[in-house]
Design a protein around this motif. Structure first.
Motif: not given
Ligand SMILES: Cc1cc2nc3c(=O)[nH]c(=O)nc-3n(C[C@H](O)[C@H](O)[C@H](O)COP(=O)(O)OP(=O)(O)OC[C@H]3O[C@@H](n4cnc5c(N)ncnc54)[C@H](O)[C@@H]3O)c2cc1C
Ligand code: FES
Ligand code: FES
Lengths: 281, 169
Positions: A231-242
């Motif tokens: 449901g959230g963004p798929l940018d590098d930051g979001a991916i790295a945090a996940a």
């Protein structure tokens, strides 16, 4: 190294194969490609009294598309699947199993019935939320990936049952990636990660699945990673945090190649890489 | 003692009818019973590829195949690769390019390379290294092996093109 003596049958129908297995009792085993079973038998870690070779049973080696799913016969070899783009993560992961000689013998059904947590296809089946069909004396039943893998080398396929078919959803429109880390060519995964990503129209994460190889006694879903991205963004930051949560809830045993801490580290790094690639489509 | 099993198979084009113990490995059938000692045993644990032969045209590790599993199949070993006299382009290229030292890995390496070239007639260096992952060489450092496979691939493609031209003419 020579296995201990055993009897051998190669029946030409599924019914006879099931009957032969039943007559053979506890120590009778099906034989598919033999590339997990024979090495164990040569080391005398397994000593079945009867092998029921499935090679002459008709109709178990096929790949068919039906209603948004792929139906793959249990005796379909890794070599028959390797690199096939239409099969998504199955095509990608089969190309990374061992080497060509092993892929020319090993089968998808054998790999899933065996349930080695270091093997690649169980993880892919779990991520894709696929299922297998098994036949036994009591009839036919379907086992979902979530129920199939019970413990180290222990699956829900009961003695006397034969896995006949694997079903995976085609997941059209999803991106996929299977990242496998090993130190030497041809080796099993120290850790592996299968990521599947469905992008929404606005580019955000509509749905996501992540599963891990060799992070416990069975393949595992990285649910915390999924929840954090869905449901959230798929940018590098979001991916790295996940991806930092990839090892949450896992308890990987150390082995000759990697300590538990190192495996946890690999799970986080490989999850980030797999998600990035899957998010690109 | 387990019951012996009758099998029929073709090895390098010759038909054989045999009775074997189920636990007999294909590599032992080839070496000890049929005298085809070109197929080697290196590791005996499915890793090194020295025992590679073709089963129905595809490379397999014969230390991890039961002879009974080869029933009704066609087996090709290094001795049968050319089907006649002379050297196969892979054998010639291994010789020319000095792709062997002790030679222990060579038969398996060549049988695996033949499978690779059947799948991919023009592999890159990277693809050759990846394609021969199942074969270990303890002597050469692999560089000359990769070179030999590239040269053999070029020779096989040239022959193929030549054959096509002849057909057209
Ligand atoms: C050197 C080497 C490296 C390898 N590396 C990898 C790797 O990197 N990744 C990976 O995933 N795998 C790897 N493998 C394992 C390989 O993929 C196996 O072939 C596969 O796991 C088992 O498939 P099989 O058809 O050979 O099964 P078999 O060895 O024939 O059978 C395995 C087990 O499953 C049972 N079984 C088989 N088929 C059925 C069926 N249809 N129904 C019910 N029970 C069945 C058998 O009784 C046995 O207990 C490797 C193997 C070798 C030898
Ligand atoms: S002897 Fe068969 S793989 Fe090494
Ligand atoms: S030439 Fe000696 S092992 Fe390869």
């Amino acid at each position: 190294m020579i296995p201990s003596a055993f009897d051998y049958a190669a029946p030409d129908s599924l019914d006879v194969a099931l009957q032969t297995l039943a007559d053979g009792g506890e120590e009778a085993k099906p034989l598919a490609g033999g590339h997990s079973l024979l090495p164990l038998m040569k080391l005398r870690l397994a000593a079945p009294t009867l092998l029921v070779d499935l090679r002459r049973v008709p109709g178990l080696r096929s790949v068919e598309r039906e209603d948004g799913s792929w139906r793959i016969g249990a005796l379909t070899r890794h070599a028959d699947l390797q690199g096939r783009r239409e099969l998504g993560a199955v095509g990608e992961a089969t190309a990374l199993i061992a080497d060509q000689q092993v892929r020319n013998r090993g089968t998808i059904g054998g790999s899933l019935a065996h349930g080695d947590p270091a093997s690649d296809l169980p993880t892919v089946l779990l991520a894709m939320e696929g299922a297998v069909t098994v036949r036994g004396g009591a009839g036919t039943r379907e086992i979902t990936a979530a129920d199939l893998f019970q413990d180290y080398l222990t699956t829900a396929v009961a003695p006397g049952e034969i896995l006949t078919e694997v079903r995976v959803p085609a997941l059209e429109g999803w991106g996929h990636a299977y990242e496998k880390f090993s130190r030497r060519a041809e080796d099993w995964a120290m850790v592996g990660v299968c990521a599947l990503v469905q992008r929404g129209e606005d580019g955000s994460c509509a749905d996501v699945r992540v599963a891990l190889t060799n992070m416990g006694s069975t393949p595992l879903r990285a649910l915390a990673v999924e929840e954090s991205l869905r449901g959230g963004p798929l940018d590098d930051g979001a991916i790295a945090a996940a991806a930092e949560q990839a090892d949450e809830g896992t308890d990987p045993p150390g082995d000759l190649n990697a300590s538990p801490q190192y495996k946890r580290h690999l799970a986080r790094v490989l999850t980030r890489r797999a998600l990035r690639r899957a998010a690109e489509g | 003692m387990s019951t012996r099993v009758p099998i029929r198979l073709s090895v390098n084009g010759r038909a054989h009818e045999l009775e074997v113990e189920p636990r007999l490995l294909l590599v032992h059938l080839l070496r000890d019973q049929l005298g085809l000692t070109g197929t080697h045993v290196g590791c005996d644990t499915s890793n090194c590829g020295a025992c590679t032969v073709h089963l129905d045209g595809e490379a397999v590790k014969s230390c991890t195949v039961l002879a009974v599993q080869a029933d009704a199949a066609e087996v090709t070993t290094i001795e049968g690769l050319t089907g006649g006299d002379g050297l196969h382009p892979l054998q010639a290229a291994f010789w020319e390019d000095h792709a062997l030292q002790c030679g222990y890995c060579t038969p398996g390496m060549i049988m695996a390379a033949a499978d690779l070239l059947a799948r991919n007639p023009d592999p890159s260096e990277e693809e050759i290294r990846h394609g021969l992952e199942g074969n270990l060489c303890r002597c050469t450092g692999y560089h000359n092996i990769v070179r030999a496979v590239r040269d053999a691939a070029a020779e096989l493609r040239a022959r193929e093109a030549g054959a096509r031209t002849t057909e057209v003419v």
